[in-house]
Design an enzyme around this catalytic site. Structure first.
Site, mmCIF file in Angstrom:
data_model
loop_
_atom_site.group_PDB
_atom_site.id
_atom_site.type_symbol
_atom_site.label_atom_id
_atom_site.label_comp_id
_atom_site.label_asym_id
_atom_site.label_seq_id
_atom_site.Cartn_x
_atom_site.Cartn_y
_atom_site.Cartn_z
ATOM 1 N N GLN A 91 27.073 2.873 -7.586
ATOM 2 C CA GLN A 91 27.330 1.531 -8.101
ATOM 3 C C GLN A 91 25.995 0.969 -8.586
ATOM 4 O OE1 GLN A 91 28.526 -1.493 -5.288
ATOM 5 N NE2 GLN A 91 29.654 -2.657 -6.845
ATOM 6 N N ASN A 116 -1.006 29.019 40.811
ATOM 7 C CA ASN A 116 -1.408 27.709 41.308
ATOM 8 C C ASN A 116 -2.469 27.131 40.364
ATOM 9 O OD1 ASN A 116 -1.426 25.761 43.859
ATOM 10 N ND2 ASN A 116 -3.523 25.963 43.094
ATOM 11 N N SER A 143 -9.474 23.674 41.186
ATOM 12 C CA SER A 143 -9.535 22.301 40.669
ATOM 13 C C SER A 143 -10.746 22.084 39.763
ATOM 14 C CB SER A 143 -9.602 21.312 41.838
ATOM 15 O OG SER A 143 -8.408 21.357 42.592
ATOM 16 N N TYR A 162 -4.187 19.122 31.991
ATOM 17 C CA TYR A 162 -3.716 19.300 30.616
ATOM 18 C C TYR A 162 -3.580 20.790 30.324
ATOM 19 C CZ TYR A 162 -3.611 19.810 25.583
ATOM 20 O OH TYR A 162 -3.256 20.181 24.319
ATOM 21 N N ALA A 202 26.771 0.334 -0.687
ATOM 22 C CA ALA A 202 25.884 0.069 -1.821
ATOM 23 C C ALA A 202 25.119 -1.239 -1.715
ATOM 24 C CB ALA A 202 26.695 0.071 -3.122
ATOM 25 N N GLY A 203 25.479 -2.104 -0.767
ATOM 26 C CA GLY A 203 24.813 -3.403 -0.662
ATOM 27 C C GLY A 203 23.385 -3.300 -0.156
ATOM 28 N N ARG A 229 20.056 -9.887 4.609
ATOM 29 C CA ARG A 229 19.958 -10.622 5.873
ATOM 30 C C ARG A 229 19.307 -9.804 6.988
ATOM 31 N NH1 ARG A 229 25.850 -13.012 6.909
ATOM 32 N NH2 ARG A 229 26.471 -11.424 5.387
ATOM 33 N N ASP A 233 28.727 -0.521 7.304
ATOM 34 C CA ASP A 233 28.012 -1.279 8.343
ATOM 35 C C ASP A 233 28.936 -1.635 9.504
ATOM 36 O OD1 ASP A 233 29.630 -3.192 7.199
ATOM 37 O OD2 ASP A 233 28.014 -4.576 6.647
ATOM 38 N N LYS A 240 1.766 20.870 26.400
ATOM 39 C CA LYS A 240 2.125 20.913 24.991
ATOM 40 C C LYS A 240 2.098 22.361 24.509
ATOM 41 C CE LYS A 240 -0.052 21.326 20.757
ATOM 42 N NZ LYS A 240 -1.139 22.264 20.386
#
Length: 455
Positions: free
Chosen positions: A73, A377, A405, A366, A11-12, A16, A103, A351
């Site tokens: 809390q 190929n 290509s 791509y 709950a803190g 820091r 923690d 992708k």
């Protein structure tokens, strides 16, 4: 065996950390600190877990889901006050209750089990998990009498000079008889330097009532460390990485430079796989056997089958099947699936595409929103043109096709099996089997034109 409960104190605010992110949600090797604690408690066979939340309560609840109950809390009035908030959920339990901070990500299920066993064997009302700290500053000190029996815990701000010199510290982890815990909590007050209700005061109350209070010492201080700032967070990550890497190497994985290999908790790696230095493997990644993960590769939430080579490349939510290879300097983006014995060379990006078995994609290419068959190929500099500015479109390429290509395949388009795309073509129409498609202007040579140029 008695019923075992656990309370995670989360709950803190964690000021820091100097962060917008709630402290216990800061990650150690890919999981939030509080998730590490929760999972180790579950592995220790704790039946009933309650997490006390306060600042960032909804965010913590979202992260932990239904793996724990929650208590709120509303005001941060100390650790004792935090535990009081769980009474409605735990007051009926006649078993024992572990209390641990959210923690402390390095604590293990083995330590929780040993703490409970030690507590049960000595019929204790309370057992404190302690450790010897090289620098005890900031920790509560364990004060023992001349025969070693625990007398009390003194917080740093309330400790005398002599008490501050003690190196045995309270780790903030306890095991209590549940009924005696909540009875004692009703007797604590906030008459201290912080004006808070200390959980540690329960120890003094139980001692005063003649109950047995014991301390189980953990020999590994690093395991018990709490994380309150970025410096400690970095140290926790370092220690967790060492633990993960050591375990993987003991199971048959080779690491060339384990001190500079960064693997998240939960990653799985098969035997005889070699991982070179500077590699980052994150999320729920699974890597098979006999693979090579080359230096400075980064792999996230991906599946890599056996005998795969990844050379200095990036994979995100992708899959590579047996015998395939990629790199150097290529990128598999989400939903990229690479078939068996596929070669993906350097400077390629793939992708949302399936690449069939035996296909070769050499370099500088791509491929997006596409399905490629087997033994194709794909030449250098090929672009699958999948986006028209408003929508994404799909390209299909049949088995044994040849893509010359510097070709552009403008989706939506279907390239038939065994067809041939001439180099430098921009393809907008479908092809039939055995077609050769050429889509480029014919070359014209202007005789002696170069003589007219000023240089």
């Amino acid at each position: 065996m008695t019923e075992r409960n656990a309370i995670i104190l989360a709950a803190g605010k964690g000021t820091r950390m100097k962060s917008k992110l709630y402290k216990v949600l800061h990650q150690v090797c890919g999981k939030s600190m509080v998730e590490h604690v929760l999972e180790q408690l579950q592995q220790a066979k704790i039946e009933n877990i309650v997490t006390v939340v306060g600042f960032g309560a909804e965010t913590v609840k979202e992260a932990l889901g239904d793996r724990t109950h929650f208590a709120l809390q509303k005001q941060q009035l100390g650790t004792g006050h935090a535990v009081m908030q769980t009474e409605d959920l735990l007051h009926d339990s006649t078993g024992e209750t572990i209390i641990v901070s959210g923690d402390t990500p390095l604590l293990t299920a083995a330590t929780f089990r040993k703490l409970c066993e030690y507590h049960e064997q000595r019929h204790s009302a309370a057992t404190i998990l302690t450790s010897n700290a090289p620098d005890p500053t900031g920790y509560g000190r364990i004060v023992r009498n001349d025969v070693g029996i625990v007398e009390r815990i003194v917080e740093q701000k309330d400790a005398t000079k002599e008490e501050r010199a003690i190196h045995e510290i309270n780790t903030g982890v306890y095991c209590f008889d549940n009924q005696k815990l909540f009875a004692a909590l009703k007797l604590i007050n906030n008459n201290n330097a912080q004006g808070e209700y200390y959980l540690t005061d329960v120890i003094g109350i139980l001692k005063h009532e003649g109950e047995i209070v014991t301390a189980y010492r953990d020999d590994d201080f690093n395991e018990t460390m709490g994380v309150n700032d970025r410096i400690a967070l970095a140290r926790a990550n370092e220690l967790m990485r060492q633990r993960i890497n050591t375990k993987l190497m003991s199971e048959g994985v080779s690491m060339i430079d384990p001190d500079h290999t960064y693997i998240d908790a939960g990653v799985k790696v098969g035997r005889d796989t070699v991982i070179e230095g500077g590699v980052v493997i994150k999320g729920q990644t699974v890597i098979g056997s006999d693979c090579l993960i080359g230096a400075h590769s980064r792999i996230t939430d991906s599946v890599i089958h056996d005998d795969v080579k990844v050379i200095s490349s990036t994979l995100e939510e992708a899959e590579m099947h047996t015998g395939s290879n990629i790199g150097p300097n290529s990128h598999l983006r989400p939903q990229a699936e690479i078939g068996k014995n596929v070669h993906i060379g350097n400077f390629c990006e793939i992708k949302k595409a399936y690449i069939g078995d035996g296909t070769k994609v050499g370099h500088l290419t791509y491929i997006g929103d596409a399905t490629l068959g087997t033994n194709i190929n794909v030449g250098c500099g090929v672009v699958f043109v999948n986006y028209d500015g408003a929508k994404k479109h799909h390209t299909n390429v049949g088995d044994h096709a040849f893509i010359g290509s510097n070709s552009n395949l403008v989706a939506p388009v279907n390239i038939a099996a065994d067809s041939f795309i001439a180099a430098g073509s921009t393809i907008t129409d479908d092809t039939d089997r055995f077609d050769m498609a050429i889509a480029r202007s014919r070359q014209t040579n202007k005789k002696d034109y170069a003589k007219k140029l000023p240089w």
